[in-house]
Every structure is written in C-alpha cells, then in structure tokens.
Design an enzyme around this catalytic site. Structure first.
Site, PDB file in Angstrom:
ATOM      1  N   GLU A 146      10.591   3.228   1.134  1.00 57.24           N
ATOM      2  CA  GLU A 146       9.430   2.612   0.494  1.00 57.24           C
ATOM      3  C   GLU A 146       9.378   3.097  -0.940  1.00 57.24           C
ATOM      4  OE1 GLU A 146       5.631   2.107   3.368  1.00 57.24           O
ATOM      5  OE2 GLU A 146       6.107   4.165   2.840  1.00 57.24           O
ATOM      6  N   ASP A 165      -4.407   6.248  -0.207  1.00 54.10           N
ATOM      7  CA  ASP A 165      -3.552   7.435  -0.218  1.00 54.10           C
ATOM      8  C   ASP A 165      -4.358   8.712  -0.357  1.00 54.10           C
ATOM      9  OD1 ASP A 165      -0.723   6.578  -0.075  1.00 54.10           O
ATOM     10  OD2 ASP A 165      -1.279   5.362  -1.810  1.00 54.10           O
TER      11      ASP A 165
END
Lengths: 411, 257
Positions: free
Chosen positions: B50, B61
């Site tokens: 990724e 996140d």
C-alpha cells in the site's frame, strides 16, 4: 405564529445529508453504522413530543432562554443609520450559543444510552458547554483541543477540568481546531458503542450539520418573536448579521428566516491579518476557496494545490478553521446568504466599541459580526434594522485582547 | 510489470500461505527513502504494498501514520511526484502496488485524471477509506475506476451490519479490507478471539478474499489469523524501522504466514 424547533425550510438536505453538492457522509466504514444509528435516533426523537418538551424545559430553566434581544440605541444613534439590535447569546449559561446544541445532543445521547461524551473545541466555548452538559446529565467527557488554542484559551481549559472533563491536548499538525476535530473523530472511531461524539458546529458528516442547526434554530425563532416588540407585529428584520467559523451561531440565527426572501443575511468570516495570504486568514466563502472533502463532509475548504488543508489564522480561535458547514456552502452557492470578512484589527476595534457604547463585552468571534454591522448601519436608512448575533461574551478573550492592547501601548 | 492483486493472492494460496501486505507513506521521510523501502519490502518477500498518498488530515489513521503524513506534506511531496515514483517502481517489481489515501486528494487532482494517471503508473487498486459506498451515487468513483480496470477496495468493521456487508460485497473486487479492531491504525493492541469470529461472520457474506489490518504487528498475530484471513496487513509497526530492521522484521513476519 412563530415556528417550533425542528421546522423545515426549502434548503433541507437530501436523505444522505447533501445540501446541493455539499455535505454528505465521507467517513470510514467504521463510522457509517454509528452515523446511521445516530440519524435514526435523531429522526425518532424529533417525532417524539417529549423530546421537544425536555429540550424546551432545559433551555428555559438551565440555559436561561430566551436570551435577550437588546436595542443598541447608543451605537445606532452614533452611527446614524439603521437601528441595530443585539441578540445576546452571551447571556446563555456558559456564555455562548454553544450550549444550545450541547443540550440537544446530550438529551439525544441520553436517549441512545451512551455513557461518554467526546467533543472537540476551538475557542473552548463548545468544550465548556459540552463539559457542562456532561456534568449535568451524567456523562464522562473527553474534550480534544489543539495545543495552540489551549494556550490562548487557557482559562477555558481550567474550567473544563473543573467541570470534570478530561482535556486532551492535541500536539500534532497545526495544533488548532482542525487537528482537534481529527483527534476527536479518531477517539470516537475507537469507542463507537459507548461514546457519543458531541460535535461543536454545524459541520462534519450527516446528520450533524442538520442536527446542530436544528438545535441552534432557537436563536432565530426567539428573534422572530422578540423583534416584533420593537418594530411591530408580524414584521421581519431587514438584515441578520452573524460571524461564521463552522457556522453554528449563524445558521441558528438565519434558519428561521431562510424562507423569507425579504430578510437579508450576512455571514462574517475571519479576515485575519491578510485575506490575500494563505495561512493569514480564515475566509472560505468570501475569498473563493476550493470545494473539497475533509473531516467527513464536502464543502469549501482552504487548501493548497495538492488538496491539503491550509493553516489558518484569526484573532479568534472559534473562527480559525479551514472549512465551513455544508449548509453555508450551499446557501452561498445559491446566493441566499452573503458572506464577507473583517480583519483582526476591525474585530478588535469593534470589541472595544461595543463594550464602551453598549456595556456588552462580546467574544472576539462575535466582534467580527459587530465590525460588519458598524460598516453596514451607516449605509442604510433609519427605518431599516439589523439584528447582530452576539454569539458569546468576551470574558474568555481577556488575555488575548489584553496582550494586543498592551502591545499597542508599548509601541 | 506488477501482477494484479487477485493473481498475487492466488499465488500465495498455491504456496499454502496468507499474503502479506505492507504499507509506506509516500515521501516519508523522503521519496528516496520510500523508493528504497518499497524495493527492500519486495526483496524481503512482501506480496502487496500500500502506497499512501500523503494528506494533511488523515482522520482514519493513528498518531504514527498521521505524523508521517504531515511530515511528507510539510516536505512538499506532490501527487505528481508520487505518480512518478509509482511509475518507476512498477517497472521494477512484479508484486502489485496500490494507492491508499484520502478522497480529497483524488477530488482535488480531478477524479478522471487521477484514475488515468494511476493506471499509467501501474497502480493495481485504490483504497480511500473516507469514501463509503453511500457516496458513490454522488461521486461515481467506483464506476469510473472499474471502467479503467482498477478495483476500489472497501473496508468493513466489527460493527458493520449484515445488510451492509451484502451491499458492500456487491461492489467488492480483489479483496475486502477488514478492520480488525476498533480504533485507528496503531500498534498497541492484542488480537482477540472476537476478531476470529468476526472474520468467520464476514466470510459468510463476502465472496472475495479477506484482508485483515489495523493493530497487526507480531508474528503471533499472523499465526492467529491463519485460518480466517487471506491477506494480513502490517502498517504502523514497520513505519519507523530502519532499513536493516525492516528487512529482518518482514522476514520474521513472512515466516509466520
């Protein structure tokens, strides 16, 4: 006949929370079930007469509503134009309009069986209000606040802690409201079952912009009744002026009049030190920022050429935010509301002016609305009237105003 | 040229193991470091990488990846530079590389141009966690990406209801990303039995392979997932390792697959 809370206007969002092209629910999958649950709980609550009755009772007995609408005769006489009326939300418990959506959301969270309230705050007024309703209605409370804001609004940090809230200082990014929003969302993602995210403005993912607006609409509902005492039965104000950070106090004042085309509405953004320089202001609409998808909703955001959120500046922490509530973006795009800005300096001057001429010390946020009214009133004839929303009182700004005033004296 | 993600997962299956997906933030701490890191990951045996497009406000996140994003943004990393680096890497590796990021990056770049340039850069899939299927009627991103042959990966969580799993499965391609625990990306949690039973539930309604991420950092985590997942994702735990540490750690993780 005045409106009742939860009325609808022609500017309602669609079933996914889109106001025209703005709004929506651009959030990680983790939050989708939670937001859907929230929306359903809210829709159910507003169908229930006891919910409305509970809110009205708390508004009256705890918040101290209705807040006064005061004719600013000294200021109006001196400016020699339109008559200025001040809707004084600074008189509401905790000193600002933020308590309105905090009460509404806390009562909703109670119905949903939640145990903990999570909130973000810029100026600290929303954090205080969230900590207050958490104390009153029996929730534990975590308030996220950027380190820069916490420093310039230190008294509010202290008061939040006195009210029993945990204040989580956000040390990354620009350390202001936008980082507090991100941090609060992250906290919520981590604890969706037990916690209620008590959002502090008319922004974020659906249903928040609609819900916060609905609770804040009490401001405009009261104004529509109170103004009649001054200007006659069934008369409407000519102009409504409010400051716009995320936009909760402004939409709260405007909403009850959106379907009355004769009422002009002006949202005042933070012009900061220089509206032409990135990072020196927080004018999104008055300065043609770009449409983007940030913090869970689509709206105008101050961004760089890569789509990253730009830093902002305002003398007032509550207006120091790169985005703006999606309904404001929509009202701007269809031309229903006019958006303008005033500078830090103009806001500060208006702060002093209002204090001395009317005996009302406004929050620096609200001083932006006052500053625009000072420009607008002399341009209008004396049979016109302007309602300015004093969204909060200025106590919290003691240190920042004093610092600026001192600097001026020293220079 | 990179393989497709579907082919890569199939390859891992033939070797009777799960696939390992790792993560880098483009331009953190520098684009040159990212380049070396990706090549080293490939060499150490990773199956899918990724590549995160840096964004100033990465709301899904945790602190570690947030700081990495904000550092890359501060360093002035542009999406064009990310496209160029992906193009270069794609010409050197056989495993699939995919974008992960936030939708505003795409929206700001221009949706169609983004898809076109990504295709040219050899990108094999997109994951934009803040674009749920509910916004597809307004954005048409899944539709345009799939016309260009690039699958859009969707996420599901512990609290995704069955009806929603079915809806998500309708648009699913390559794999579905299961968020293994509450909360944002980070390294501090334990894998739980709850996760295994959750994966079994998801498996009932989902017809594509399952990737599991968020909170995976130890070989034991991986062994715990062996019977219930097809792909394991290790992100934050690798982000701040030096290159030699990174190589060792990936080899350790690979041995547990």
């Amino acid at each position: 006949m005045s409106k009742e809370l939860f009325f609808k206007t022609q500017y309602e969002p669609d079933e996914n929370g889109h106001f025209g092209e703005f709004g929506g629910r651009y959030v990680p999958e983790l939050l989708m079930p939670v937001l859907i649950e929230l929306e359903q709980a809210y829709k159910k609550a507003i169908q229930d007469e006891s919910f409305l009755a509970d809110i009205k009772k708390v508004f009256k007995n705890f918040v101290g509503r209705p807040t006064p609408l005061h004719y600013a005769n000294n200021l109006s006489d001196e400016l020699g134009g339109a008559r200025i009326y001040l809707k004084n939300e600074g008189q509401a418990h905790t000193g600002a309009h933020k308590i309105n959506h905090c009460v509404g959301q806390a009562l909703l969270a109670k119905r949903m069986g939640k145990k903990r309230i999570i909130a973000e705050t810029g100026a600290g007024q929303h954090g205080i209000a969230a900590a207050t309703v958490a104390a009153k209605f029996g929730f534990s409370c975590t308030v996220h606040m950027g380190a820069v804001d916490a420093k310039r609004q230190a008294p509010n940090v202290f008061w939040m802690q006195q009210l029993g809230a945990e204040v989580k200082i956000v040390e990354h990014g620009t350390k202001t409201l936008k980082d507090a929003v991100t941090s609060a969302l992250q906290d919520w993602i981590g604890d969706p079952a037990e916690s209620y995210y008590l959002l502090g403005s008319a922004l974020g993912p659906h249903p928040y912009p609609m819900m916060v607006r609905d609770f804040q609409s009490i401001i405009g509902i009261e104004v529509s009744e109170q103004i009649q005492e001054y200007i006659g039965e069934n008369k409407k104000p000519d102009y409504l002026v409010a400051c716009v950070g995320g936009g909760s106090n402004a939409i709260g004042l405007f909403n009850a009049f959106l379907d009355d085309p004769e009422v002009h509405m002006i949202g005042v953004e933070a012009g900061g030190r220089d509206v032409t320089k990135p990072g020196e202001h927080a004018t999104r609409l008055a300065n043609n920022s770009k449409v983007g998808v940030i913090d869970g909703y689509k709206s105008y955001f101050l961004q760089d050429d890569q789509g990253n959120v730009e830093s902002t500046h305002s003398i007032s922490a509550g207006l120091d935010y790169a985005g703006i509530g999606p309904e404001h973006a929509y009202l701007h795009s269809v031309g229903r509301v006019e958006y303008t800005s005033v500078s830090d300096e103009e806001a500060r001057a208006a702060f002093t002016k209002l204090s001395r001429s009317e005996g009302i010390i406004p929050a620096l946020e609200s001083a932006h609305a006052v500053a625009h009214a000072l420009k607008l009133a002399p341009e209008l004839s004396s049979d016109k009237n302007i309602v300015v929303n004093i969204s909060g009182r200025g106590d919290k700004d003691l240190f920042i105003v004093n610092e600026k005033l001192n600097a001026k004296i020293n220079n | 040229m990179p393989r497709s993600i579907t082919e890569q997962i199939k390859l891992a299956k033939q070797e009777n193991r799960m696939a390992l997906m790792t993560h880098v933030v483009m331009g953190y701490p520098s684009l040159e470091d990212t380049r070396q890191r990706v090549l080293l990951m490939v060499q150490a045996g990773v199956d899918i990488i990724e590549l995160q497009l840096p964004f100033s406000d990465p709301l899904a996140d945790g602190p570690i990846i947030t700081v990495a994003n904000q550092t890359a943004v501060k360093n002035g990393v542009t999406i064009k530079q990310c496209m160029d680096l992906a193009t270069e890497l794609s010409s050197q590796v056989e495993i699939p590389l995919q974008w992960v990021g936030y939708y505003n990056t795409v929206f700001n770049y221009g949706i169609e141009k983004f898809i076109k340039d990504s295709r040219r850069a050899g990108i094999q899939a997109f994951t934009f966690p803040d674009l749920p299927i509910d916004e597809e009627p307004y954005e048409h991103f899944f539709e345009l990406a799939s016309l260009a042959g690039i699958p859009v990966i969707q996420l599901v969580s512990l609290i995704t209801p069955v009806e929603r799993l079915k809806e998500i499965n309708k648009l699913a391609h390559s794999y579905i990303y299961c968020v293994a625990r509450f909360g944002v990306t980070g390294t501090d949690s334990k894998m739980s039995d709850e996760i295994v039973s959750y994966l079994q539930k998801v498996r009932k309604y989902v017809t594509v392979p399952l990737a599991v991420g968020f909170g995976i950092s130890q070989p034991q985590h991986i062994r715990d997932l062996r019977d219930s997942a097809d792909v394991v994702v290790v992100g934050s735990a690798l982000l701040n390792l030096s290159l030699p540490e990174l190589k060792d750690q990936i080899q350790t993780l690979c041995a547990a697959l």
